[in-house]
Every structure is written in structure tokens, then in C-alpha cells.
Write an enzyme that holds these catalytic residues in place. Structure first.
Site, PDB file in Angstrom:
ATOM      1  N   PRO A  10       0.788  -1.234   0.000  1.00 49.26           N
ATOM      2  CA  PRO A  10       0.000   0.000   0.000  1.00 49.26           C
ATOM      3  C   PRO A  10       0.819   1.282   0.000  1.00 49.26           C
ATOM      4  CG  PRO A  10      -0.102  -1.088   2.138  1.00 49.26           C
ATOM      5  CD  PRO A  10       0.552  -2.053   1.189  1.00 49.26           C
ATOM      6  N   ASN A  11       0.311   2.238  -0.750  1.00 50.77           N
ATOM      7  CA  ASN A  11       0.825   3.615  -0.848  1.00 50.77           C
ATOM      8  C   ASN A  11       2.088   3.739  -1.682  1.00 50.77           C
ATOM      9  OD1 ASN A  11      -1.191   4.997   0.716  1.00 50.77           O
ATOM     10  ND2 ASN A  11      -0.340   3.981   2.516  1.00 50.77           N
ATOM     11  N   ARG A  18       5.616  12.463  -2.887  1.00 52.06           N
ATOM     12  CA  ARG A  18       5.761  13.076  -1.552  1.00 52.06           C
ATOM     13  C   ARG A  18       6.674  12.215  -0.682  1.00 52.06           C
ATOM     14  NH1 ARG A  18      -0.632  12.350  -0.818  1.00 52.06           N
ATOM     15  NH2 ARG A  18      -0.389  12.945  -2.972  1.00 52.06           N
ATOM     16  N   TYR A  23      11.633   8.280   0.916  1.00 54.61           N
ATOM     17  CA  TYR A  23      11.505   7.371  -0.219  1.00 54.61           C
ATOM     18  C   TYR A  23      12.139   7.881  -1.515  1.00 54.61           C
ATOM     19  CZ  TYR A  23       8.133   5.654   3.166  1.00 54.61           C
ATOM     20  OH  TYR A  23       7.544   5.207   4.312  1.00 54.61           O
ATOM     21  N   ASN A  75       7.925  -5.664  -1.395  1.00 59.97           N
ATOM     22  CA  ASN A  75       7.913  -4.628  -0.365  1.00 59.97           C
ATOM     23  C   ASN A  75       6.478  -4.588   0.156  1.00 59.97           C
ATOM     24  OD1 ASN A  75       7.879  -2.414   1.263  1.00 59.97           O
ATOM     25  ND2 ASN A  75       8.966  -1.067  -0.160  1.00 59.97           N
ATOM     26  N   ALA A  78       3.291  -0.975   4.600  1.00 55.61           N
ATOM     27  CA  ALA A  78       2.787  -0.980   5.986  1.00 55.61           C
ATOM     28  C   ALA A  78       2.333  -2.369   6.437  1.00 55.61           C
ATOM     29  CB  ALA A  78       1.649   0.021   6.127  1.00 55.61           C
ATOM     30  N   HIS A  81       4.274  -4.738   8.925  1.00 55.83           N
ATOM     31  CA  HIS A  81       4.206  -4.675  10.381  1.00 55.83           C
ATOM     32  C   HIS A  81       2.889  -5.200  10.943  1.00 55.83           C
ATOM     33  CE1 HIS A  81       7.533  -2.139   9.269  1.00 55.83           C
ATOM     34  NE2 HIS A  81       6.722  -1.270   8.691  1.00 55.83           N
ATOM     35  N   ASP A  88       1.198 -15.769   5.903  1.00 57.27           N
ATOM     36  CA  ASP A  88       0.693 -17.135   5.689  1.00 57.27           C
ATOM     37  C   ASP A  88       0.609 -17.462   4.196  1.00 57.27           C
ATOM     38  OD1 ASP A  88       0.522 -17.542   8.398  1.00 57.27           O
ATOM     39  OD2 ASP A  88      -1.646 -17.236   8.519  1.00 57.27           O
ATOM     40  N   GLU A  99      12.637  -9.637   0.876  1.00 57.70           N
ATOM     41  CA  GLU A  99      11.856  -8.499   1.400  1.00 57.70           C
ATOM     42  C   GLU A  99      12.682  -7.226   1.206  1.00 57.70           C
ATOM     43  OE1 GLU A  99      11.210  -8.974   5.599  1.00 57.70           O
ATOM     44  OE2 GLU A  99      10.415  -6.952   5.858  1.00 57.70           O
ATOM     45  N   HIS A 101      12.822  -2.931   1.689  1.00 56.37           N
ATOM     46  CA  HIS A 101      12.297  -1.648   2.183  1.00 56.37           C
ATOM     47  C   HIS A 101      13.190  -0.540   1.676  1.00 56.37           C
ATOM     48  CE1 HIS A 101       9.422  -3.668   4.636  1.00 56.37           C
ATOM     49  NE2 HIS A 101      10.379  -4.477   5.039  1.00 56.37           N
ATOM     50  N   SER A 103      13.286   2.603   2.851  1.00 57.48           N
ATOM     51  CA  SER A 103      13.849   3.311   4.010  1.00 57.48           C
ATOM     52  C   SER A 103      14.428   2.297   4.998  1.00 57.48           C
ATOM     53  CB  SER A 103      12.758   4.144   4.691  1.00 57.48           C
ATOM     54  OG  SER A 103      11.745   3.298   5.216  1.00 57.48           O
ATOM     55  N   ARG A 108      13.570   4.295  12.163  1.00 56.46           N
ATOM     56  CA  ARG A 108      12.292   5.021  12.203  1.00 56.46           C
ATOM     57  C   ARG A 108      11.512   4.627  13.464  1.00 56.46           C
ATOM     58  NH1 ARG A 108       9.570   4.838   6.423  1.00 56.46           N
ATOM     59  NH2 ARG A 108       8.400   6.552   7.386  1.00 56.46           N
ATOM     60  N   ARG A 112       7.822   0.162  13.371  1.00 55.20           N
ATOM     61  CA  ARG A 112       8.332  -0.343  12.084  1.00 55.20           C
ATOM     62  C   ARG A 112       9.465  -1.343  12.267  1.00 55.20           C
ATOM     63  NH1 ARG A 112       5.940   3.180   8.259  1.00 55.20           N
ATOM     64  NH2 ARG A 112       5.594   5.229   9.165  1.00 55.20           N
TER      65      ARG A 112
HETATM   66  O1  CA2 Z   1      10.671   1.762   3.535  1.00 58.25           O
HETATM   67  C1  CA2 Z   1       9.797   1.086   2.963  1.00 58.25           C
HETATM   68  O2  CA2 Z   1       9.921   0.645   1.831  1.00 58.25           O
HETATM   69  C2  CA2 Z   1       8.476   0.807   3.694  1.00 58.25           C
HETATM   70  O3  CA2 Z   1       8.078  -0.523   3.380  1.00 58.25           O
HETATM   71  C3  CA2 Z   1       7.482   1.810   3.150  1.00 58.25           C
HETATM   72  C4  CA2 Z   1       6.130   1.773   3.856  1.00 58.25           C
HETATM   73  C5  CA2 Z   1       6.299   1.817   5.370  1.00 58.25           C
HETATM   74  O4  CA2 Z   1       5.030   1.646   5.991  1.00 58.25           O
HETATM   75  C6  CA2 Z   1       7.264   0.766   5.878  1.00 58.25           C
HETATM   76  O5  CA2 Z   1       7.410   0.906   7.282  1.00 58.25           O
HETATM   77  C7  CA2 Z   1       8.617   0.909   5.207  1.00 58.25           C
HETATM   78  C8  CA2 Z   1       5.263   2.957   3.431  1.00 58.25           C
HETATM   79  C9  CA2 Z   1       5.089   3.120   1.966  1.00 58.25           C
HETATM   80  C10 CA2 Z   1       4.460   4.441   1.708  1.00 58.25           C
HETATM   81  O6  CA2 Z   1       4.975   4.942   0.518  1.00 58.25           O
HETATM   82  C11 CA2 Z   1       4.831   6.280   0.241  1.00 58.25           C
HETATM   83  C12 CA2 Z   1       5.530   6.760  -0.820  1.00 58.25           C
HETATM   84  C13 CA2 Z   1       5.455   8.082  -1.154  1.00 58.25           C
HETATM   85  C14 CA2 Z   1       4.668   8.942  -0.415  1.00 58.25           C
HETATM   86  C15 CA2 Z   1       3.955   8.453   0.664  1.00 58.25           C
HETATM   87  C16 CA2 Z   1       4.038   7.112   0.987  1.00 58.25           C
END
Ligand code: CA2
Length: 150
Positions: A10-11, A18, A23, A75, A78, A81, A88, A99, A101, A103, A108, A112
Site C-alpha cells: 500500500p501507498n 511526496r 523514499y 515490499n 505498511a 508490520h 501465511d 523483502e 524496504h 527506508s 524510524r 516499524r
Molecule cells: O521503507 C519502505 O519501503 C516501507 O516498506 C514503506 C512503507 C512503510 O510503511 C514501511 O514501514 C517501510 C510505506 C510506503 C508508503 O509509501 C509512500 C511513498 C510516497 C509517499 C507516501 C508514501
């Protein structure tokens, strides 16, 4: 020719729009293109999927078995976590995965620091930015070559 699945949670569709402090500036389309180029140059195929819906991630992983996917780079964003269900599904698929990530989740917030995937992944790449996907695909290719006896 082996099939690699690059799966984004997601996201991650928002990449490049942003939160560049976490990221970077790269878009998801650019990440997917670089990953596909690496796989194709090695004579393999890479399909990239992104969804914000947990149940769709489960369905994609379940379908990967029938589709003959040999390796997954994921990846879970969210869901890293939170998602026992995705954990599963990956275990049930028996498809090896890395896996990734973007960041460094350990620098953080505390929530996380735990991943439902790290102990069942072949490896984890974290904090190397978008380059992490490229390293993960290169590792997947090396594993596939090894399995093929190359
Ligand atoms: O660092 C990563 O790749 C994460 O998997 C990214 C997730 C975060 O919840 C993990 O803890 C670490 C969040 C992805 C959100 O991506 C965005 C990208 C641009 C703007 C806003 C969110």
C-alpha cells in the site's frame, strides 16, 4: 526463462510524489522498469504489481503459484508490520522471496522495527533506497541460476 514477481504494497503508488526524505524522488514506474530491464537482460521475465488492498496481495501471491512464478521480490509496505495473512500466503506459496524496504525501518518509529516477513524471507534489503529493488532482483537471478545448475 524464469518468472519473477515484483510486488508492492500500500501507498507505494505514491512514490515520487511526496515524502522524498524517506523514499526519494523515483517513481514506481521507474523502479519497475529498472527491475524488468535487469531480469530481461538475464533472459528472464519480471512482472510488477502494486495494490493498496491486503486481500489483493493474498490473491496475487496465491495466483503466483499457478502462474509458475519462481521468485518474489516484495515490499509489503505498511503490511510488513501487521499482516499475518500475507505471511501465511507467502509460506503457503513456498515461493522463495526477498523483502525490500526503501527506508531503513530500524531508524524510524518503533512500530516499524518488527516485520512479519523477515524470518521467512531468503534475505532482507532495507535502507538502500530504490537501489534495493535492483539488488534484490540481481540476487533473485543469482539464486535462479544456482537452482538451474549454472
Ligand atoms: O521503507 C519502505 O519501503 C516501507 O516498506 C514503506 C512503507 C512503510 O510503511 C514501511 O514501514 C517501510 C510505506 C510506503 C508508503 O509509501 C509512500 C511513498 C510516497 C509517499 C507516501 C508514501
Amino acid at each position: 526463462m524464469a518468472k519473477i514477481l515484483l510486488l508492492h504494497g500500500p501507498n507505494l503508488n505514491l512514490l515520487g510524489t511526496r515524502e522524498p526524505q524517506h523514499y526519494g524522488q523515483i517513481t514506481l514506474a521507474e523502479i519497475n522498469q529498472r527491475a524488468a530491464d535487469i531480469a530481461v537482460a538475464a533472459g528472464h521475465e519480471l512482472t510488477a504489481r502494486q495494490t493498496n488492498a491486503e486481500h489483493e496481495l493474498l490473491e496475487i501471491v496465491q495466483s503466483a503459484v499457478a502462474d509458475g512464478v519462481a521468485y518474489i521480490v516484495i515490499n509489503p509496505a505498511a503490511y510488513t508490520h501487521t499482516s499475518v495473512a500475507l505471511r501465511d500466503a507467502l509460506i503457503a506459496s513456498d515461493i522463495p522471496f526477498v523483502e525490500v524496504h526503501i527506508s531503513n525501518i530500524y531508524s524510524r518509529e518503533g512500530f516499524r522495527h518488527h516485520s512479519y516477513f523477515s524470518d521467512i524471507a531468503q534475505g532482507v534489503i532495507c535502507g538502500l533506497g530504490a537501489k534495493g529493488y535492483e539488488f534484490a532482483v540481481q540476487f533473485a537471478l543469482a539464486q535462479l541460476e544456482r537452482e538451474a545448475g549454472g
